[in-house]
Design a protein around this motif. Structure first.
Motif, mmCIF file in Angstrom:
data_model
loop_
_atom_site.group_PDB
_atom_site.id
_atom_site.type_symbol
_atom_site.label_atom_id
_atom_site.label_comp_id
_atom_site.label_asym_id
_atom_site.label_seq_id
_atom_site.Cartn_x
_atom_site.Cartn_y
_atom_site.Cartn_z
ATOM 1 N N TRP A 92 -2.848 -6.432 -2.079
ATOM 2 C CA TRP A 92 -2.251 -5.304 -2.789
ATOM 3 C C TRP A 92 -3.321 -4.266 -3.094
ATOM 4 C CZ3 TRP A 92 -0.162 -5.948 -8.505
ATOM 5 C CH2 TRP A 92 0.393 -4.742 -8.942
ATOM 6 N N VAL A 93 -3.101 -3.043 -2.617
ATOM 7 C CA VAL A 93 -3.996 -1.927 -2.932
ATOM 8 C C VAL A 93 -3.501 -1.283 -4.226
ATOM 9 C CG1 VAL A 93 -4.976 0.262 -2.147
ATOM 10 C CG2 VAL A 93 -4.424 -1.522 -0.472
ATOM 11 N N VAL A 94 -4.300 -1.369 -5.286
ATOM 12 C CA VAL A 94 -3.900 -0.891 -6.614
ATOM 13 C C VAL A 94 -4.715 0.341 -6.981
ATOM 14 C CG1 VAL A 94 -3.536 -1.524 -9.030
ATOM 15 C CG2 VAL A 94 -3.490 -3.305 -7.271
ATOM 16 N N CYS A 140 0.854 -1.181 0.000
ATOM 17 C CA CYS A 140 0.000 0.000 0.000
ATOM 18 C C CYS A 140 0.897 1.240 0.000
ATOM 19 C CB CYS A 140 -0.916 -0.014 1.222
ATOM 20 S SG CYS A 140 -2.189 1.250 1.196
ATOM 21 N N PHE A 141 0.564 2.246 -0.822
ATOM 22 C CA PHE A 141 1.516 3.332 -1.075
ATOM 23 C C PHE A 141 0.985 4.730 -0.759
ATOM 24 C CE2 PHE A 141 2.763 -0.329 -3.601
ATOM 25 C CZ PHE A 141 4.131 -0.397 -3.379
ATOM 26 N N TYR A 171 -4.910 -11.039 -3.170
ATOM 27 C CA TYR A 171 -6.175 -10.284 -3.121
ATOM 28 C C TYR A 171 -5.878 -8.862 -3.568
ATOM 29 C CZ TYR A 171 -10.807 -9.047 -1.237
ATOM 30 O OH TYR A 171 -12.119 -8.644 -1.091
ATOM 31 N N LEU A 172 -6.626 -8.379 -4.564
ATOM 32 C CA LEU A 172 -6.445 -7.021 -5.063
ATOM 33 C C LEU A 172 -7.571 -6.129 -4.563
ATOM 34 C CD1 LEU A 172 -5.595 -7.819 -8.817
ATOM 35 C CD2 LEU A 172 -3.984 -7.316 -6.975
ATOM 36 N N VAL A 173 -7.207 -4.960 -4.046
ATOM 37 C CA VAL A 173 -8.200 -3.982 -3.594
ATOM 38 C C VAL A 173 -8.008 -2.722 -4.424
ATOM 39 C CG1 VAL A 173 -9.019 -2.598 -1.646
ATOM 40 C CG2 VAL A 173 -8.109 -4.883 -1.238
ATOM 41 N N LYS A 174 -9.088 -2.157 -4.923
ATOM 42 C CA LYS A 174 -8.963 -0.939 -5.730
ATOM 43 C C LYS A 174 -8.970 0.318 -4.847
ATOM 44 C CE LYS A 174 -10.602 1.383 -9.839
ATOM 45 N NZ LYS A 174 -11.410 1.338 -11.042
ATOM 46 N N SER A 175 -7.961 1.153 -5.054
ATOM 47 C CA SER A 175 -7.874 2.516 -4.490
ATOM 48 C C SER A 175 -7.621 2.637 -2.999
ATOM 49 C CB SER A 175 -9.130 3.321 -4.824
ATOM 50 O OG SER A 175 -9.213 3.507 -6.198
ATOM 51 N N TRP A 176 -8.438 1.989 -2.166
ATOM 52 C CA TRP A 176 -8.329 2.244 -0.720
ATOM 53 C C TRP A 176 -8.605 0.982 0.081
ATOM 54 C CZ3 TRP A 176 -11.144 1.892 3.758
ATOM 55 C CH2 TRP A 176 -10.641 2.593 4.874
ATOM 56 N N ALA A 177 -7.884 0.819 1.185
ATOM 57 C CA ALA A 177 -8.128 -0.300 2.101
ATOM 58 C C ALA A 177 -7.917 0.193 3.529
ATOM 59 C CB ALA A 177 -7.175 -1.459 1.791
ATOM 60 N N PRO A 178 -8.519 -0.481 4.516
ATOM 61 C CA PRO A 178 -8.374 -0.058 5.918
ATOM 62 C C PRO A 178 -7.001 -0.464 6.453
ATOM 63 C CG PRO A 178 -9.689 -2.044 5.825
ATOM 64 C CD PRO A 178 -9.384 -1.672 4.396
ATOM 65 N N GLN A 179 -5.994 0.352 6.170
ATOM 66 C CA GLN A 179 -4.605 -0.022 6.423
ATOM 67 C C GLN A 179 -4.341 -0.448 7.863
ATOM 68 O OE1 GLN A 179 -1.226 2.010 4.434
ATOM 69 N NE2 GLN A 179 -0.701 2.726 6.468
ATOM 70 N N PHE A 224 5.141 -5.578 5.103
ATOM 71 C CA PHE A 224 4.442 -4.405 4.579
ATOM 72 C C PHE A 224 5.356 -3.672 3.600
ATOM 73 C CE2 PHE A 224 2.897 0.105 6.025
ATOM 74 C CZ PHE A 224 2.088 0.227 4.900
ATOM 75 N N VAL A 225 4.937 -3.585 2.327
ATOM 76 C CA VAL A 225 5.674 -2.773 1.348
ATOM 77 C C VAL A 225 5.081 -1.366 1.424
ATOM 78 C CG1 VAL A 225 6.377 -2.492 -1.050
ATOM 79 C CG2 VAL A 225 5.979 -4.785 -0.143
ATOM 80 N N THR A 226 5.870 -0.418 1.917
ATOM 81 C CA THR A 226 5.354 0.916 2.210
ATOM 82 C C THR A 226 6.107 2.008 1.456
ATOM 83 O OG1 THR A 226 5.020 2.558 3.965
ATOM 84 C CG2 THR A 226 6.824 1.011 4.280
ATOM 85 N N HIS A 227 5.406 3.128 1.208
ATOM 86 C CA HIS A 227 6.012 4.304 0.567
ATOM 87 C C HIS A 227 6.808 5.123 1.590
ATOM 88 C CE1 HIS A 227 2.566 5.913 2.576
ATOM 89 N NE2 HIS A 227 2.706 7.133 2.107
#
Length: 476
Positions: free
Chosen positions: A306-308, A278-279, A345-353, A365-368
């Protein structure tokens, strides 16, 4: 008259939410204060913060929100992360007349004990100084980053070249690991830019303020906290008290059907088996990078969530599709979702991080490297892969990997692309090697340290009491 603490965040989600959570923290420990939050109207979409503010207003009546009227800024329907700092500084400058009126209105009802501002709201210091209101800064990133900001006027005075031209030259600051010139935040790279001088002025003004509040805790950034507290980062300048009151993280996240689907899927996954990607709210990739991520994940064999996000409007694939809401599969290798459906599992745009990071299935966690995301991972005890994108994130990567030792690095090419080979290698390292195990153990110790800091008698709770006392509150 009760004592009011007035908070003035910039409207970016990561800054605003953190500032309001600070207000909640002050109230929960020192209920004699009231909290007023003055919010400039953002020139960009801020739906997520609208929902958050509405929820806080409904739950905590002693926090009052004041929305400043819109001001005229250069119109841009799509602000990039690079443009944000300059836009935020301008927004604050143009809002000074509105701010002045609002502070007068608040002071007619309450005695304003303190005015707490964001770094990007530095221009508001003119208003609070004229009204003789003690002004504090709330720094929403960490102590290492603050050390660099406070020290920056000295760096500026010692150089004649632009940092962007010094590439791999190391910048050294007391109490922190050295950082390459090109890894400093974008606004500090070019002396000719408006935003560069804004940062220099902000750093100098911070050292003359009533205090600096930092969203970090002493155990996490021991050397930097000590250097700041001792005044080592402001050579030749005075240094006000510094209060390390973190970790301040948001408690509640918005509710939606998608959240329940994603969290119930996590329930079916083995303990500590999953990699979360999530980025942040501004982290968008072009199709080329999304495909590299997908190939790297597929080859690694790990389980993932993955939040895409849809790529930016000028992405070639986006232009070809010409759809208002294309599916995320349009930007990934053909058949990727089908081939990885049993472990991905792919989530579009937003997820409850926060909820995801706190789940037992989380293994990495792959983070920005945004500071709020880092703190959420620390509080959940989840080790990180550091993949910085903008703002101070390249510096944060250095601090996470070299100083805190709670992340492994993800390295990009000179063009900024992270290859599938690099991602596969780093994912395997984090999830299945001795290096990854050492980082995992270290972050678990930091999780315990964060909880201890926030408890009665802990370093952050003691700092918060000292802060409240400086506001003129009753010591507790």
């Amino acid at each position: 008259m009760e004592g009011a603490i007035v908070l003035y965040p910039c409207p970016g989600s990561g800054h605003l939410v953190s500032m309001v959570e600070l207000g909640k923290l002050i109230l929960s420990n020192h209920s004699s204060f009231s909290i007023s939050v003055i919010i400039p109207t953002a020139p960009f979409e801020a739906a997520a913060t609208h929902d958050y503010i509405a929820a806080v207003s409904a739950a905590i009546p002693s926090i009052t929100f004041y929305h400043l009227p819109p001001v005229s800024l250069p119109q841009n329907a799509y602000y990039t992360a690079k443009e944000f700092p300059a836009v935020l500084y301008q927004l604050c400058q143009l809002n000074n007349p509105n701010l002045h009126e609002t502070l007068l209105a608040i002071s007619s009802r309450s005695k304003i004990k303190a005015f707490v501002i964001d770094l990007f709201c530095n221009e508001s210091l003119q208003v609070s100084s004229n009204l003789n209101i003690p002004t504090y800064y709330y720094f929403t990133s960490g102590a290492n980053c603050l050390s660099y900001i406070i020290y920056f006027p000295k760096i500026h005075r010692g150089l004649t070249k632009n940092l962007k031209d010094l590439e791999d030259m190391k910048i050294n600051v007391p109490g922190s690991p050295s950082v390459r010139a090109k890894d400093m935040p974008e606004p500090l790279l070019d002396r000719a830019k408006y935003v560069y001088q804004c940062f220099v002025d902000s750093a100098l003004d911070m050292t003359k303020s009533s205090g600096i509040i930092v969203n970090s805790f002493e155990l996490l950034e021991e050397r930097a906290c000590r250097a700041l507290a001792n005044g080592e980062c402001a050579p030749g300048d005075s240094m006000p008290p510094v209060y390390f009151i973190g970790p301040v993280v948001s408690e509640k996240e918005k509710d939606s059907e998608q959240i329940h689907e994603c969290l119930s899927w996590l329930d079916s996954q083995p303990s500590q088996s999953l990699l979360f990607l999530c980025f942040g709210s501004l982290g968008v990739f072009y199709t080329e990078q999304l495909k590299e991520i997908a190939i790297g994940l597929e080859r690694s064999g790990v389980r993932f969530l993955w939040v895409v996000r849809t790529p930016p409007p000028n992405d070639e694939t986006v232009r070809k599709l010409a759809e208002t809401d294309p599916s995320i599969e349009s930007f990934l290798p053909e058949g990727f979702s089908e081939r990885t459906k049993d472990r991905g599992y792919l989530v579009k745009s937003w997820a409850p991080q926060k909820a995801i990071l706190s789940h037992d299935s989380m293994g990495g966690f792959v983070t920005h490297c945004g500071w709020n995301s880092i703190l959420e991972a620390v509080c959940a005890g989840v080790p990180m892969l550091a993949w910085p994108l903008y703002a101070e994130q390249k510096m944060n990567k250095t601090f996470l990997v070299e100083e805190m030792k709670i992340a492994l690095p993800v390295d990009a090419s000179d063009e900024g692309l992270v290859s599938a080979i690099e991602l596969e290698k780093r994912v395997s390292e984090l999830m299945g090697s001795d290096k990854g195990k050492a980082v995992r153990e270290r972050v678990k110790a930091m999780k315990e340290g964060a909880a201890a800091a926030a408890r009665e008698g802990g370093s952050s709770r003691v700092a918060l009491a000292k802060l409240a006392e400086s506001f003129g509150g009753v010591p507790t």
